[in-house]
Each structure stands twice: as structure tokens, then as C-alpha cells.
Motif scaffolding. Structure first.
Motif, PDB file in Angstrom:
ATOM      1  N   THR A  64       0.861  -1.177   0.000  1.00 34.55           N
ATOM      2  CA  THR A  64       0.000   0.000   0.000  1.00 34.55           C
ATOM      3  C   THR A  64       0.894   1.222   0.000  1.00 34.55           C
ATOM      4  N   ASP A  65       0.872   1.966  -1.090  1.00 33.26           N
ATOM      5  CA  ASP A  65       1.722   3.155  -1.220  1.00 33.26           C
ATOM      6  C   ASP A  65       3.186   2.840  -0.919  1.00 33.26           C
ATOM      7  N   GLY A  66       3.675   1.711  -1.397  1.00 29.54           N
ATOM      8  CA  GLY A  66       5.069   1.333  -1.219  1.00 29.54           C
ATOM      9  C   GLY A  66       5.389   0.657   0.096  1.00 29.54           C
ATOM     10  N   VAL A  67       4.412   0.525   0.986  1.00 32.68           N
ATOM     11  CA  VAL A  67       4.611  -0.127   2.277  1.00 32.68           C
ATOM     12  C   VAL A  67       4.056  -1.545   2.192  1.00 32.68           C
ATOM     13  N   THR A  68       4.828  -2.520   2.645  1.00 37.92           N
ATOM     14  CA  THR A  68       4.397  -3.906   2.592  1.00 37.92           C
ATOM     15  C   THR A  68       3.128  -4.122   3.391  1.00 37.92           C
ATOM     16  N   GLY A  69       2.129  -4.758   2.764  1.00 36.09           N
ATOM     17  CA  GLY A  69       0.897  -5.114   3.451  1.00 36.09           C
ATOM     18  C   GLY A  69      -0.263  -4.202   3.150  1.00 36.09           C
ATOM     19  N   ALA A  70      -1.301  -4.345   3.965  1.00 34.37           N
ATOM     20  CA  ALA A  70      -2.529  -3.551   3.828  1.00 34.37           C
ATOM     21  C   ALA A  70      -3.094  -3.280   5.214  1.00 34.37           C
ATOM     22  N   ARG A  71      -3.858  -2.230   5.318  1.00 28.10           N
ATOM     23  CA  ARG A  71      -4.508  -1.904   6.589  1.00 28.10           C
ATOM     24  C   ARG A  71      -5.626  -2.888   6.873  1.00 28.10           C
ATOM     25  N   ALA A  72      -5.911  -3.087   8.134  1.00 27.37           N
ATOM     26  CA  ALA A  72      -7.004  -3.964   8.537  1.00 27.37           C
ATOM     27  C   ALA A  72      -8.313  -3.418   7.980  1.00 27.37           C
ATOM     28  N   GLY A  73      -9.181  -4.322   7.549  1.00 34.08           N
ATOM     29  CA  GLY A  73     -10.483  -3.905   7.063  1.00 34.08           C
ATOM     30  C   GLY A  73     -11.046  -4.841   6.018  1.00 34.08           C
ATOM     31  N   HIS A  74     -12.200  -4.447   5.495  1.00 34.74           N
ATOM     32  CA  HIS A  74     -12.900  -5.219   4.468  1.00 34.74           C
ATOM     33  C   HIS A  74     -12.546  -4.646   3.099  1.00 34.74           C
ATOM     34  N   TYR A  75     -12.303  -5.537   2.149  1.00 31.59           N
ATOM     35  CA  TYR A  75     -11.888  -5.131   0.810  1.00 31.59           C
ATOM     36  C   TYR A  75     -12.707  -5.835  -0.259  1.00 31.59           C
ATOM     37  N   GLN A  76     -12.924  -5.123  -1.373  1.00 32.22           N
ATOM     38  CA  GLN A  76     -13.384  -5.731  -2.602  1.00 32.22           C
ATOM     39  C   GLN A  76     -12.118  -5.981  -3.418  1.00 32.22           C
ATOM     40  N   VAL A  77     -12.095  -7.079  -4.162  1.00 33.96           N
ATOM     41  CA  VAL A  77     -10.870  -7.491  -4.831  1.00 33.96           C
ATOM     42  C   VAL A  77     -11.091  -7.581  -6.342  1.00 33.96           C
ATOM     43  N   ALA A  78     -10.100  -7.125  -7.091  1.00 37.90           N
ATOM     44  CA  ALA A  78     -10.087  -7.275  -8.544  1.00 37.90           C
ATOM     45  C   ALA A  78      -8.784  -7.952  -8.945  1.00 37.90           C
ATOM     46  N   VAL A  79      -8.841  -8.719 -10.021  1.00 34.78           N
ATOM     47  CA  VAL A  79      -7.652  -9.363 -10.589  1.00 34.78           C
ATOM     48  C   VAL A  79      -7.577  -8.926 -12.036  1.00 34.78           C
ATOM     49  N   ARG A  80      -6.462  -8.299 -12.398  1.00 37.77           N
ATOM     50  CA  ARG A  80      -6.308  -7.728 -13.739  1.00 37.77           C
ATOM     51  C   ARG A  80      -5.111  -8.322 -14.460  1.00 37.77           C
ATOM     52  N   PRO A  81      -5.193  -8.354 -15.790  1.00 39.23           N
ATOM     53  CA  PRO A  81      -4.063  -8.862 -16.575  1.00 39.23           C
ATOM     54  C   PRO A  81      -2.870  -7.915 -16.505  1.00 39.23           C
ATOM     55  N   PRO A  82      -1.695  -8.403 -16.857  1.00 35.59           N
ATOM     56  CA  PRO A  82      -0.511  -7.533 -16.830  1.00 35.59           C
ATOM     57  C   PRO A  82      -0.686  -6.350 -17.776  1.00 35.59           C
ATOM     58  N   GLY A  83      -0.163  -5.202 -17.368  1.00 35.32           N
ATOM     59  CA  GLY A  83      -0.224  -4.005 -18.196  1.00 35.32           C
ATOM     60  C   GLY A  83      -1.498  -3.209 -18.065  1.00 35.32           C
ATOM     61  N   SER A  84      -2.460  -3.667 -17.265  1.00 37.09           N
ATOM     62  CA  SER A  84      -3.712  -2.935 -17.106  1.00 37.09           C
ATOM     63  C   SER A  84      -3.558  -1.849 -16.050  1.00 37.09           C
ATOM     64  N   ALA A  85      -4.490  -0.921 -16.037  1.00 38.57           N
ATOM     65  CA  ALA A  85      -4.451   0.196 -15.094  1.00 38.57           C
ATOM     66  C   ALA A  85      -4.624  -0.290 -13.664  1.00 38.57           C
ATOM     67  N   VAL A  86      -4.010   0.428 -12.713  1.00 35.77           N
ATOM     68  CA  VAL A  86      -4.089   0.056 -11.308  1.00 35.77           C
ATOM     69  C   VAL A  86      -5.274   0.700 -10.614  1.00 35.77           C
ATOM     70  N   SER A  87      -5.742   1.833 -11.085  1.00 35.99           N
ATOM     71  CA  SER A  87      -6.807   2.571 -10.410  1.00 35.99           C
ATOM     72  C   SER A  87      -8.089   1.757 -10.345  1.00 35.99           C
ATOM     73  N   GLU A  88      -8.714   1.751  -9.165  1.00 39.75           N
ATOM     74  CA  GLU A  88      -9.954   0.997  -8.999  1.00 39.75           C
ATOM     75  C   GLU A  88     -11.109   1.631  -9.767  1.00 39.75           C
ATOM     76  N   GLU A  89     -11.006   2.928 -10.103  1.00 41.21           N
ATOM     77  CA  GLU A  89     -12.073   3.588 -10.839  1.00 41.21           C
ATOM     78  C   GLU A  89     -12.049   3.238 -12.309  1.00 41.21           C
ATOM     79  N   SER A  90     -10.904   2.867 -12.839  1.00 38.02           N
ATOM     80  CA  SER A  90     -10.798   2.642 -14.273  1.00 38.02           C
ATOM     81  C   SER A  90     -11.300   1.262 -14.666  1.00 38.02           C
ATOM     82  N   THR A  91     -11.808   1.192 -15.866  1.00 34.37           N
ATOM     83  CA  THR A  91     -12.201  -0.092 -16.427  1.00 34.37           C
ATOM     84  C   THR A  91     -10.954  -0.657 -17.099  1.00 34.37           C
ATOM     85  N   PRO A  92     -10.631  -1.914 -16.842  1.00 32.92           N
ATOM     86  CA  PRO A  92      -9.423  -2.463 -17.437  1.00 32.92           C
ATOM     87  C   PRO A  92      -9.479  -2.446 -18.962  1.00 32.92           C
ATOM     88  N   VAL A  93      -8.350  -2.130 -19.568  1.00 25.81           N
ATOM     89  CA  VAL A  93      -8.235  -2.127 -21.016  1.00 25.81           C
ATOM     90  C   VAL A  93      -8.222  -3.576 -21.490  1.00 25.81           C
TER      91      VAL A  93
END
Length: 141
Positions: free
Chosen positions: A73-102
Motif C-alpha cells: 500500500t503506497d510502497g509499504v508492505t501489506g494492507a490496513r485492517a479492514g474489508h476489501y473488494q478485490v479485482a484481478v487484472r491482466p498484466p499491463g492494465s491500469a491500477v486505479s480501482e475507478e478505471s475499467t481495465p483495457v
């Protein structure tokens, strides 16, 4: 008097920095490792995005050739405690959760590229370092 005031201000400044750094690496930040499979076989490349359901920063992990990933998370190993929705994207796709993968040639079904359609969720807590299994399927594609 001015010398004492400078010393006090310097001490307060260092204290603020120390508290800020401690807050960024606090006990609510956990290592998250896992594996991504598609129909039982390892996904060999791509990205995993953990988007918090509440406010917070998205955690991202590169999928390795054996299907494994580790979040940062922002260059720091791990993630903050909490509930998450998860996406899996192919290599080279955008990282932003708002964007639709190319559309990139990939065996990862497109529904997994967006948190709104992936139906993948995860809770990050002290047990997350035991490994998160993301099992994708081509069924229904």
C-alpha cells in the motif's frame, strides 16, 4: 529564552514525526500474501487490487509466475485492517480501482478486472499472513 523555545519546538517537531511514522506502521497494517488460480491452475501474471469498502488506500500486488502475490500500500508492505473488494487484472492494465481495465489478451475473465463485478472480497486482519486464496473460474464467461 529564545534558545529554550527553539529546543522545545525542535522536540515537538520530532515528536510529531515519530507519532506520524508510528501511525503509518501501526498494528492495523498486516502482511497479505496469497495465490491466484483460474480453474485450479495458477494465474501466472497480472495484478491483484484490494479496494477498501470504507475509506482508505488501495493495496496492490503483482502476480508472480507461480500464482503468488504480496500486497503493498503506497510502497509499504501489506494492507490496513479492514474489508476489501478485490479485482484481478491482466498484466499491463491500469491500477486505479475507478478505471475499467483495457482489453488485453489474457486468460483472466474480464469480470474479475472490476471490483463491482468480480464478487471477490477479503477481510485483512492478523490471519491474512496465513495466505489468501483467490479462486477464479471461467464458468459463466
Amino acid at each position: 529564552m529564545q534558545f529554550k523555545l527553539c529546543g522545545v519546538l525542535r522536540f515537538v517537531g520530532l515528536l510529531v514525526v515519530a507519532v506520524t511514522v508510528a501511525g503509518c506502521n501501526g498494528s492495523d497494517h498486516y502482511h497479505v500474501n496469497g495465490t491466484v488460480t483460474l480453474d485450479g491452475d495458477p494465474v501466472t501474471a497480472g495484478r491483484v487490487l484490494f479496494v477498501p469498502t470504507e475509506s482508505g488506500r488501495t493495496a496492490v500486488g503483482a502476480i508472480q509466475s507461480d500464482g503468488s502475490f504480496s500486497l503493498t500500500t503506497d510502497g509499504v508492505t501489506g494492507a490496513r485492517a479492514g474489508h476489501y473488494q478485490v479485482a484481478v487484472r491482466p498484466p499491463g492494465s491500469a491500477v486505479s480501482e475507478e478505471s475499467t481495465p483495457v482489453a488485453i489478451e489474457s486468460n483472466i475473465p474480464t469480470r474479475y478486472g472490476n471490483v463491482a463485478t468480480s464478487d471477490l472480497t477479503c477481510v485483512v486482519d492478523s490471519s491474512s499472513s496465513d495466505g489468501v486464496q483467490l479462486s477464479l473460474t471461467t464458468k459463466g464467461e
